[in-house]
Each structure stands twice: as structure tokens, then as C-alpha cells.
Scaffold this active site. Structure first.
Site, mmCIF file in Angstrom:
data_model
loop_
_atom_site.group_PDB
_atom_site.id
_atom_site.type_symbol
_atom_site.label_atom_id
_atom_site.label_comp_id
_atom_site.label_asym_id
_atom_site.label_seq_id
_atom_site.Cartn_x
_atom_site.Cartn_y
_atom_site.Cartn_z
ATOM 1 C CB SER A 9 61.692 17.091 5.694
ATOM 2 O OG SER A 9 61.994 16.252 6.792
ATOM 3 N N GLY A 10 61.338 13.878 4.473
ATOM 4 C CA GLY A 10 62.138 12.706 4.132
ATOM 5 C C GLY A 10 61.887 12.235 2.703
ATOM 6 C CB CYS A 149 60.906 -0.966 0.283
ATOM 7 S SG CYS A 149 62.340 -0.892 1.375
HETATM 8 N N1 NAP Z 1 63.050 5.075 2.024
HETATM 9 C C1 NAP Z 1 62.419 3.992 1.609
HETATM 10 O O1 NAP Z 1 62.769 3.409 0.580
HETATM 11 C C2 NAP Z 1 61.262 3.425 2.406
HETATM 12 C C3 NAP Z 1 60.581 2.335 1.873
HETATM 13 C C4 NAP Z 1 59.522 1.764 2.600
HETATM 14 C C5 NAP Z 1 59.163 2.281 3.824
HETATM 15 N N2 NAP Z 1 59.863 3.340 4.308
HETATM 16 C C6 NAP Z 1 59.473 3.833 5.634
HETATM 17 O O2 NAP Z 1 58.969 5.151 5.523
HETATM 18 C C7 NAP Z 1 59.337 5.886 6.689
HETATM 19 C C8 NAP Z 1 60.099 7.136 6.246
HETATM 20 O O3 NAP Z 1 61.269 6.722 5.560
HETATM 21 P P1 NAP Z 1 62.224 7.773 4.821
HETATM 22 O O4 NAP Z 1 63.188 6.962 4.049
HETATM 23 O O5 NAP Z 1 61.410 8.796 4.134
HETATM 24 O O6 NAP Z 1 62.968 8.421 6.092
HETATM 25 P P2 NAP Z 1 63.681 9.851 6.171
HETATM 26 O O7 NAP Z 1 64.118 10.291 4.836
HETATM 27 O O8 NAP Z 1 64.701 9.717 7.247
HETATM 28 O O9 NAP Z 1 62.503 10.812 6.693
HETATM 29 C C9 NAP Z 1 61.992 10.723 7.998
HETATM 30 C C10 NAP Z 1 60.985 11.836 8.224
HETATM 31 O O10 NAP Z 1 60.434 11.675 9.535
HETATM 32 C C11 NAP Z 1 60.561 12.915 10.266
HETATM 33 N N3 NAP Z 1 60.815 12.564 11.678
HETATM 34 C C12 NAP Z 1 61.906 11.953 12.196
HETATM 35 N N4 NAP Z 1 61.749 11.753 13.520
HETATM 36 C C13 NAP Z 1 60.535 12.257 13.847
HETATM 37 C C14 NAP Z 1 59.790 12.348 15.072
HETATM 38 N N5 NAP Z 1 60.264 11.854 16.215
HETATM 39 N N6 NAP Z 1 58.567 12.952 15.020
HETATM 40 C C15 NAP Z 1 58.065 13.448 13.882
HETATM 41 N N7 NAP Z 1 58.719 13.382 12.685
HETATM 42 C C16 NAP Z 1 59.930 12.788 12.668
HETATM 43 C C17 NAP Z 1 61.709 13.640 9.618
HETATM 44 O O11 NAP Z 1 61.437 15.032 9.678
HETATM 45 P P3 NAP Z 1 62.275 16.140 10.414
HETATM 46 O O12 NAP Z 1 63.536 15.512 10.951
HETATM 47 O O13 NAP Z 1 62.540 17.162 9.378
HETATM 48 O O14 NAP Z 1 61.317 16.582 11.452
HETATM 49 C C18 NAP Z 1 61.575 13.213 8.146
HETATM 50 O O15 NAP Z 1 60.646 14.047 7.485
HETATM 51 C C19 NAP Z 1 60.196 4.944 7.554
HETATM 52 O O16 NAP Z 1 59.406 4.328 8.534
HETATM 53 C C20 NAP Z 1 60.673 3.928 6.558
HETATM 54 O O17 NAP Z 1 60.984 2.689 7.107
HETATM 55 C C21 NAP Z 1 60.879 3.939 3.630
#
Ligand code: NAP
Length: 348
Positions: A9-10, A149
Site C-alpha cells: 500500500s506504500g 535512494c
Molecule cells: N519512498 C522512497 O523513495 C524509497 C526509496 C528507497 C527505498 N525505500 C524503502 O522502501 C521501503 C518502503 O518505503 P515507502 O516509501 O513505500 O514506505 P510507505 O509508503 O510508508 O509504505 C510502507 C508499507 O509497509 C507496510 N507496513 C508498515 N509497517 C508494517 C509492518 N510492521 N508489517 C508489515 N507491513 C508494514 C505499510 O502497509 P500497511 O500500513 O497498509 O499495512 C505500507 O504498505 C522502506 O524501507 C523505504 O526506506 C523507499
């Protein structure tokens, strides 16, 4: 292959779904979200309307093992360390987008993340998820830990130059500018529109966590411990990263020497463009030009006033910075063409 996404969902999860729905080797079999369990994916990611009838499921390891061959983990830092070992032991292949398995030295986790690693033995097994540097190790690897990133854009920007010996390795300075999606989809004061709009806000000016992985990878290339200065800035764009690296030179250097370093390292890379044009508006990298794609635009300028090389590196933080990188790693680990599922042109 039957593919699962944990954290669908993120922002990174949404981009994984977009890319994997068009990937010829992928059958999307499970996408998890606690908050949106039993909702259609397109209720949260409206760009997926008409593309899939899959619904979100709650996270349950038994279901993941039953339904998937490979699972992409797009959960916040500190989550996947709790269940990766179990999934690996039950034969799953894992591509983790969080930082939980990126750092090789277990002592780096208390230092940079504030917790002891529960399975330090897996840090040796995991492959650092940056195909341009580690694609050979990825082949059939059970656990790939994708680079962050801003760290990925920084490493790719200067890796070829670090190897040449022309720069002063004691004084490397990296400035990052990043859009609001870099902080994830959970609302916070830092990504609130009214706070973000119209501003350029330095944050975590010293001690940002990405320093750990930048130093880890550059030190391997230089064959000695390297320390870098790294300072990020929050911009009021939604997507995109621009890194500006300041490299101080040991000697007088000509343009041809720098070009050669980039061509020798990246000549056949499918996602790297060296952007250094003499005409037009976009002579050097600008993330706007590659948004939605897995490309990295890298450019440079030599300073003839002081001995300095300025390097620019632009990516889309959610594609080459996260989901696209993960798909490229998956392709590399299976020996497929790395462009499969990622052969996209950006919008302008
Ligand atoms: N955004 C970027 O630009 C970027 C770039 C590089 C790497 N990343 C990495 O990719 C990962 C996700 O980033 P994002 O930006 O997509 O974050 P986000 O938008 O906050 O999404 C986080 C996701 O993880 C789920 N989640 C949260 N806590 C959880 C738990 N305890 N157990 C299972 N699911 C859980 C949430 O789902 P629900 O709350 O709906 O269950 C949501 O789907 C992070 O580690 C981040 O550092 C992100």
C-alpha cells in the site's frame, strides 16, 4: 514466477505493482497491507484501475510461503529483520527494499539505526542490491538488500571517479535534494504540503543513515576506508533526487580523462546515461527528465578556477531508487535481460 509484495500500500509497493504487472515473468499472487486488507489494489493506487482485480491481504508468513516463489519487501526500516530468516529457511527468494540487510558490519546497525541486528549471519549472505556494482553476486542469491535512494544515486554518480585515483578521498562532499515521496506515504509534519511547499529545507545535515552504505560501497572500490560528507535537502517536488558531488582533485585533469572513466565503467550499462551536452536547456542531469523510469542521468563539469570536479546524478527515488532497482536486481539474479519490465520512456 509467483510474486508477492509485502507493504504493497506504500509508495515503493505501488511502483512495484505497476512494474510487476507488466513484467513477462511475473504473476502477482499476493500483495499485503494491514490497513487496507480486502480492499482492491486500485482503491489505494488509482493508476491501477482496470489493470488488476487483486486485493490486499494481511501479512501472514504461511500465506507468503504457500503463494509465492519470490517476495519483494517494501516495509519501513526495522520490519523485515523480524521475518526474513523464517522466509529464507522456507525456501523463498527475497528482495528487500529496506535497510535491514544492506550493511555488512553488524556494528553499523546500533550505530546508524539504533538496534542490534537479530540475524547478523545473514548480513554476510545478503547481496547489496546495486546491479551496476554487484550483478555477478546476485545470480541465484536468495537475499538481495536493495541500496537506498540517495545512497544509490550518490554511489553511482562518483563510483567511476573514485577508482581513478584523481580525487582527494579525504574530502568528498555530497549534497542531495529529494522530493517528498522519499519519506514514504505516512503523513508527517515534514511531508505536509503547507510546510513543504515553496521551500528547500536542509535536514539531518550531519549523520544521515545513508552515509553508512555510501562509505561501505566506496571503500570497497577505493580499497581503503573512505568517509564522506553528506547533506540532504527536502524539496517541494513529489518525486526525484539530484545529487551534487564536490570532488577535490589531486592533479590537473582533462575532460577526456573523466569521460574515459565513465565510459569504461558504464559503457554498456542499460540504465545509465552520461548527460553532458553543449546545447539546449537540459545540458546536465535533472530528475524531471527521467521520472517514472529506471534511468540514472550522470553529468559532470571540471572547474578550471580551483581543482574541483562537480558531478551530478539524477534518479526517480521510487523507481531507480526503490521499485525499479528491485526489479532490475530480480532480473539480474535470474540471468534475464536487466531491462525486462523496465524498458520505459519518461514523460516530458
Ligand atoms: N519512498 C522512497 O523513495 C524509497 C526509496 C528507497 C527505498 N525505500 C524503502 O522502501 C521501503 C518502503 O518505503 P515507502 O516509501 O513505500 O514506505 P510507505 O509508503 O510508508 O509504505 C510502507 C508499507 O509497509 C507496510 N507496513 C508498515 N509497517 C508494517 C509492518 N510492521 N508489517 C508489515 N507491513 C508494514 C505499510 O502497509 P500497511 O500500513 O497498509 O499495512 C505500507 O504498505 C522502506 O524501507 C523505504 O526506506 C523507499
Amino acid at each position: 514466477m509467483r510474486v508477492g509484495i509485502v507493504g504493497g500500500s506504500g509508495y515503493a509497493g505501488g511502483e512495484l505493482i505497476r512494474l510487476l504487472l507488466r513484467h513477462p515473468q511475473s504473476e502477482l499472487s499476493l500483495v499485503t497491507s494491514q490497513r487496507y486488507a480486502s480492499e482492491y489494489l486500485y482503491m489505494i493506487h488509482p493508476n491501477l484501475r482496470g489493470q488488476t482485480q487483486v486485493k490486499f491481504s494481511p501479512l501472514n508468513n504461511e500465506e507468503v510461503v504457500k503463494k509465492c516463489d519470490v517476495v519483494f519487501l517494501a516495509t519501513p526500516h526495522g520490519v523485515s529483520k523480524g521475518f526474513v530468516k523464517d522466509l529464507l529457511e522456507r525456501g523463498l527468494k527475497i528482495i528487500d527494499l529496506s535497510a535491514d540487510f544492506r550493511l555488512k558490519d553488524p556494528n553499523d546497525y546500533p550505530k546508524w539505526y539504533g538496534w542490534e541486528h537479530p540475524c547478523p549471519e545473514l548480513l554476510r549472505e545478503s547481496v547489496f542490491g546495486l546491479p551496476e556494482l554487484h550483478r555477478k553476486e546476485m545470480r541465484n542469491a536468495p537475499l538481495i538488500a536493495c541500496v537506498g535512494c540517495m545512497s544509490g544515486a550518490s554511489i553511482l554518480g562518483i563510483a567511476p571517479i573514485i577508482k581513478t585515483g584523481i580525487v582527494d578521498l579525504e574530502h568528498i562532499s555530497l549534497d542531495a535534494k529529494i522530493g517528498s515521496s522519499g519519506g514514504g506515504s505516512e503523513p508527517t509534519p515534514a511531508n505536509h504540503h503547507t510546510e513543504r511547499f515553496g521551500g528547500i529545507r536542509p535536514y539531518q545535515v550531519v549523520g544521515h543513515r545513508h552515509i553508512a552504505e555510501i562509505e561501505q560501497e566506496l571503500s570497497i572500490l577505493a580499497n581503503k576506508q573512505i568517509h564522506v560528507g553528506f547533506t540532504p535537502h527536502a524539496l517541494d517536488i513529489a518525486r526525484g533526487i539530484l545529487i551534487t558531488a564536490q570532488l577535490w582533485l589531486n592533479k590537473k585533469v582533462e575532460n577526456a580523462e573523466v569521460w574515459k572513466a565513465y565510459r569504461d565503467t558504464y559503457g554498456t550499462e542499460p540504465f545509465i546515461h552520461i548527460v553532458k551536452y553543449k546545447k539546449g536547456l537540459y545540458q546536465l542531469p535533472d530528475p524531471k527528465v527521467i521520472i517514472g523510469t529506471n534511468y540514472v542521468d550522470i553529468g559532470f563539469e571540471l572547474d578550471d578556477h580551483i581543482p574541483r570536479l562537480v558531478v551530478f546524478s539524477a534518479i526517480d527515488n521510487i523507481v531507480k531508487g526503490a521499485a525499479g532497482q528491485a526489479v532490475q536486481c530480480w532480473n539480474a539474479s535470474n540471468g534475464w535481460d536487466e531491462k525486462v519490465g523496465l524498458d520505459l520512456i519518461s514523460m516530458h
